[in-house]
Design a protein around this motif. Structure first.
Motif, mmCIF file in Angstrom:
data_model
loop_
_atom_site.group_PDB
_atom_site.id
_atom_site.type_symbol
_atom_site.label_atom_id
_atom_site.label_comp_id
_atom_site.label_asym_id
_atom_site.label_seq_id
_atom_site.Cartn_x
_atom_site.Cartn_y
_atom_site.Cartn_z
ATOM 1 N N HIS A 39 0.790 -1.554 0.418
ATOM 2 C CA HIS A 39 -0.413 0.148 -0.049
ATOM 3 C C HIS A 39 0.639 1.474 -0.100
ATOM 4 O O HIS A 39 0.584 2.711 -0.014
ATOM 5 C CB HIS A 39 -0.955 0.383 0.940
ATOM 6 C CG HIS A 39 -2.031 -0.742 0.841
ATOM 7 N ND1 HIS A 39 -3.358 -0.717 0.670
ATOM 8 C CD2 HIS A 39 -1.402 -2.100 1.526
ATOM 9 C CE1 HIS A 39 -3.981 -1.665 0.189
ATOM 10 N NE2 HIS A 39 -3.002 -2.529 1.343
ATOM 11 N N TYR A 40 1.940 1.142 0.621
ATOM 12 C CA TYR A 40 2.594 2.327 0.408
ATOM 13 C C TYR A 40 2.870 3.218 -0.635
ATOM 14 O O TYR A 40 3.216 4.505 -0.505
ATOM 15 C CB TYR A 40 4.288 2.336 0.662
ATOM 16 C CG TYR A 40 5.354 3.089 0.298
ATOM 17 C CD1 TYR A 40 6.032 3.865 2.175
ATOM 18 C CD2 TYR A 40 6.394 3.564 -0.653
ATOM 19 C CE1 TYR A 40 6.201 4.291 2.396
ATOM 20 C CE2 TYR A 40 7.528 4.304 0.058
ATOM 21 C CZ TYR A 40 7.310 4.419 1.332
ATOM 22 O OH TYR A 40 8.001 6.250 1.406
ATOM 23 N N ASN A 41 2.503 2.456 -2.618
ATOM 24 C CA ASN A 41 2.501 3.379 -3.407
ATOM 25 C C ASN A 41 1.296 4.990 -3.288
ATOM 26 O O ASN A 41 1.594 5.452 -3.659
ATOM 27 C CB ASN A 41 2.968 2.553 -4.768
ATOM 28 C CG ASN A 41 3.776 2.400 -4.964
ATOM 29 O OD1 ASN A 41 5.399 2.511 -4.518
ATOM 30 N ND2 ASN A 41 4.068 1.069 -6.207
ATOM 31 N N GLU A 42 0.291 4.023 -2.339
ATOM 32 C CA GLU A 42 -0.538 5.079 -2.838
ATOM 33 C C GLU A 42 -0.230 5.695 -1.205
ATOM 34 O O GLU A 42 -0.940 6.579 -1.667
ATOM 35 C CB GLU A 42 -1.837 3.376 -2.619
ATOM 36 C CG GLU A 42 -3.301 4.820 -2.287
ATOM 37 C CD GLU A 42 -4.819 3.825 -1.617
ATOM 38 O OE1 GLU A 42 -5.435 4.287 -1.801
ATOM 39 O OE2 GLU A 42 -4.591 2.628 -2.560
ATOM 40 N N LEU A 43 0.439 5.723 -0.171
ATOM 41 C CA LEU A 43 0.287 6.507 0.657
ATOM 42 C C LEU A 43 1.275 7.674 -0.041
ATOM 43 O O LEU A 43 0.133 9.241 0.469
ATOM 44 C CB LEU A 43 0.456 5.495 1.339
ATOM 45 C CG LEU A 43 1.854 6.872 2.875
ATOM 46 C CD1 LEU A 43 0.245 7.206 3.618
ATOM 47 C CD2 LEU A 43 2.854 6.068 3.603
ATOM 48 N N ILE A 44 1.899 7.319 -0.888
ATOM 49 C CA ILE A 44 2.631 8.780 -1.138
ATOM 50 C C ILE A 44 2.377 9.530 -2.236
ATOM 51 O O ILE A 44 2.467 10.483 -2.481
ATOM 52 C CB ILE A 44 4.699 8.326 -1.321
ATOM 53 C CG1 ILE A 44 4.480 6.905 -2.191
ATOM 54 C CG2 ILE A 44 4.889 7.977 -0.303
ATOM 55 C CD1 ILE A 44 5.679 7.350 -3.362
ATOM 56 N N TYR A 45 1.181 8.793 -2.830
ATOM 57 C CA TYR A 45 0.331 9.564 -3.214
ATOM 58 C C TYR A 45 -0.175 10.284 -2.959
ATOM 59 O O TYR A 45 -0.285 12.010 -3.408
ATOM 60 C CB TYR A 45 0.000 8.935 -4.095
ATOM 61 C CG TYR A 45 -1.559 9.396 -5.391
ATOM 62 C CD1 TYR A 45 -1.105 10.080 -6.500
ATOM 63 C CD2 TYR A 45 -2.633 9.168 -4.694
ATOM 64 C CE1 TYR A 45 -2.131 10.984 -6.739
ATOM 65 C CE2 TYR A 45 -3.897 10.177 -5.803
ATOM 66 C CZ TYR A 45 -3.387 10.733 -6.699
ATOM 67 O OH TYR A 45 -4.583 11.363 -7.035
ATOM 68 N N TYR A 46 -0.565 10.158 -1.958
ATOM 69 C CA TYR A 46 -1.580 11.205 -1.217
ATOM 70 C C TYR A 46 -0.878 12.530 -0.028
ATOM 71 O O TYR A 46 -1.185 13.097 -0.344
ATOM 72 C CB TYR A 46 -2.707 10.282 -0.304
ATOM 73 C CG TYR A 46 -4.126 9.702 -0.679
ATOM 74 C CD1 TYR A 46 -4.777 10.829 -1.665
ATOM 75 C CD2 TYR A 46 -3.943 7.868 -1.039
ATOM 76 C CE1 TYR A 46 -6.384 10.095 -2.351
ATOM 77 C CE2 TYR A 46 -5.369 7.592 -1.447
ATOM 78 C CZ TYR A 46 -5.785 8.595 -2.227
ATOM 79 O OH TYR A 46 -7.640 7.916 -2.934
ATOM 80 N N LEU A 47 0.100 11.780 0.303
ATOM 81 C CA LEU A 47 1.460 12.678 1.548
ATOM 82 C C LEU A 47 1.696 13.490 0.784
ATOM 83 O O LEU A 47 1.502 14.440 0.957
ATOM 84 C CB LEU A 47 1.887 11.139 2.301
ATOM 85 C CG LEU A 47 3.311 12.078 2.739
ATOM 86 C CD1 LEU A 47 2.084 12.715 4.383
ATOM 87 C CD2 LEU A 47 3.379 10.686 3.531
ATOM 88 N N THR A 48 2.102 13.139 -0.777
ATOM 89 C CA THR A 48 3.206 14.014 -0.876
ATOM 90 C C THR A 48 2.177 15.845 -1.328
ATOM 91 O O THR A 48 2.526 16.627 -1.400
ATOM 92 C CB THR A 48 4.121 12.799 -2.491
ATOM 93 O OG1 THR A 48 2.802 13.000 -3.193
ATOM 94 C CG2 THR A 48 4.858 12.476 -1.984
#
Length: 495
Positions: free
Chosen positions: A208-217
């Motif tokens: 799920h990390y790629n989805e996290l950085i999509y939102y967080l960045t």
């Protein structure tokens, strides 16, 4: 007799497990999920269909179907396709509600479907529907978090919703959410997502990390304006999917928004393309902006490419405005006026950039010196931006708008160069002469001063600067600026 009863019990348990184990994020689903996030949607579609054939009871495929629609519409922004696909939402919710309510994926999946459609509905101005969907998603995620605190994926949408609810400026969606009685907290959401960026990679849910950085960045760049957003992005994408077009977008977008236009051009021009990936015209629009910021001669080609290939509703007016500016900077007033008419006649007003473009098109043409300084500063070329205003004084500008912007623009440049005292002086000048103006420069200057004082650990002065925002007459970005001031005051109160 005992053996017979035991056998029947074991059969019952096994049967129950088979029936209820309907949320299986197995390796095939993980592969499909990663393909969709990489914007290889055809590949993702094949993998979802394969999983449906192998395990027709696996409800994770319903969630993946929704991810497919979400990223398809998000990248093409096609209103007709959105109108057709949004009917899938209720079908998927009904399917998911028939599944095992004792799984941590039960509330999570239903919430994700609601949240993804909320983001899309708000994208197309359907705020009432979006508000109801956010409300339902938030309540499901809160409940899930209490029942399954170790289920890390839940923190991604829960963090996003907290940020959304906490930072949303006044307007239709904010009014609806307030009526429903739900409130979030931006700092809580950001902290939640940042902690997940540490915990997820070393957990069983690392996919799920790629989805996290999509939102967080995006949140760090556009919502909380984190001064370290660029360096944080670089750190996070080092372990992201290097074959992903979404990763290319993250790099390019954050670089552009944080004054690194040269780097943005490199990443976006060398992005993953071809038949395996979704077409993403918006990225050409971003390259056009980055090239204008750098004063490249070929910037207009990317705006033309975007306008020709784009089937969506957003950034059309802003693309035409940039083409108008290009003509103005080149001294071609006739073509400038032609493109300004396109700004007024074409495109839609769902997006803030397009609303701002129309406002600027209806105003007097920008001053050439200030426009050039603005673009160069946005691109991170601060010395060149300062040189664009060299020898100018406030007396050189006849319009009140331009006199206020002159001080504001110098404040922005020196602020970016970390020359705080000089920046504060120019921001204060912008406030002094612009506090009764309808333009945003004075109010934005107050926000910028508040941020500087916060960083200098001068809470009294920071609080005073934020409070000033509510006193100004300006109508430009009023709701957004007042929300930023509220967030600043909330941070100060928490410390």
């Amino acid at each position: 007799m005992f053996r017979k009863v035991l056998s029947i019990a074991l059969v019952f348990v096994c049967f129950s497990s088979t029936v209820l184990a309907n949320f299986d994020f197995n390796s095939n689903c993980i592969h499909a999920y990663k393909s969709i996030l990489a914007l290889r949607l055809n590949e993702g579609r094949l993998l979802i269909d394969k999983e449906k054939a192998l395990h027709p009871q696996n409800a994770i495929t319903t969630l993946l179907d929704n991810y497919y629609d979400f990223f398809l519409i998000l990248t093409n922004e096609n209103k007709a396709e959105f109108g057709k696909l949004k009917e899938n939402k209720s079908i998927r919710i009904n399917r998911l509600e028939d599944e095992d309510p004792n799984s941590p994926y039960y509330n999570f999946c239903i919430a994700q479907v609601n949240l993804q459609w909320a983001l899309l509905h708000s994208h197309f101005g359907e705020y009432t529907t979006a508000g109801l969907e956010v409300n339902r998603a938030y309540r499901l995620l809160q409940s899930n978090n209490k029942k399954y605190p170790a289920f890390l994926p839940n923190g991604i949408p829960l963090g996003v919703v907290n940020v959304l609810l906490g930072s949303l400026p006044g307007g239709a969606l904010k009014s609806i959410l307030s009526f429903l009685g739900i409130k979030g907290d931006t700092q809580t959401g950001v902290k939640m997502l940042e902690q997940l960026s540490v915990d997820l990679p070393k957990s069983p849910y690392s996919y799920h990390y790629n989805e996290l950085i999509y939102y967080l960045t995006y949140i760090q760049t556009d919502v909380v304006n984190n001064p370290f957003a660029y360096s944080k992005m670089l750190q996070m994408v080092t372990v992201a999917d290097s074959t992903s077009l979404l990763t290319d977008y993250i790099r390019g977008y954050v670089a552009l928004r944080t004054g690194h236009s040269a780097e943005a051009i490199g990443w976006l021009q060398n992005r993953h393309q071809g038949s395996d990936y979704l077409p993403y015209p918006y990225l050409d629009y971003l390259i056009g902006i980055a090239k204008m910021n750098r004063e490249d001669t070929g910037a207009n080609n990317y705006f033309y490419k975007f306008l020709q290939s784009n089937t969506g509703v957003n950034f059309i007016k802003d693309a035409y405005l940039h083409l108008a500016w290009k003509c103005l900077l080149e001294g071609d007033i006739h073509r400038y006026n032609g493109f300004i008419q396109f700004v007024k006649a074409k495109g839609y007003l769902f997006n803030d950039k397009d609303k701002q473009a129309l406002d600027e098109a209806n105003d007097t043409a920008p001053n050439l010196f200030l426009l050039r300084a603005r673009l160069l500063c946005d691109g991170g070329f601060y010395a060149r931006a300062l040189a664009a205003l060299k020898g100018k004084t406030v007396a050189d500008f006849s319009l009140e708008r331009d006199r206020i912007e002159y001080y504001y623009r110098l404040g922005r440049i020196y602020d970016a160069m970390n020359e705080d005292d000089t920046a504060l002086k120019f921001y204060q000048n912008a406030i002094n002469i612009g506090k009764n103006s309808n333009y945003h420069y004075a109010a934005t200057s107050a926000i910028k001063m508040g941020v500087i004082y916060e960083e200098q650990n001068q809470p009294v002065k920071a609080r005073e600067a934020y409070h000033h925002v509510f006193d100004f007459k300006n109508q430009q970005f009023k709701n957004s600026l007042e929300q930023k001031a509220k967030e600043g005051l909330k941070r100060l109160a928490a410390n």
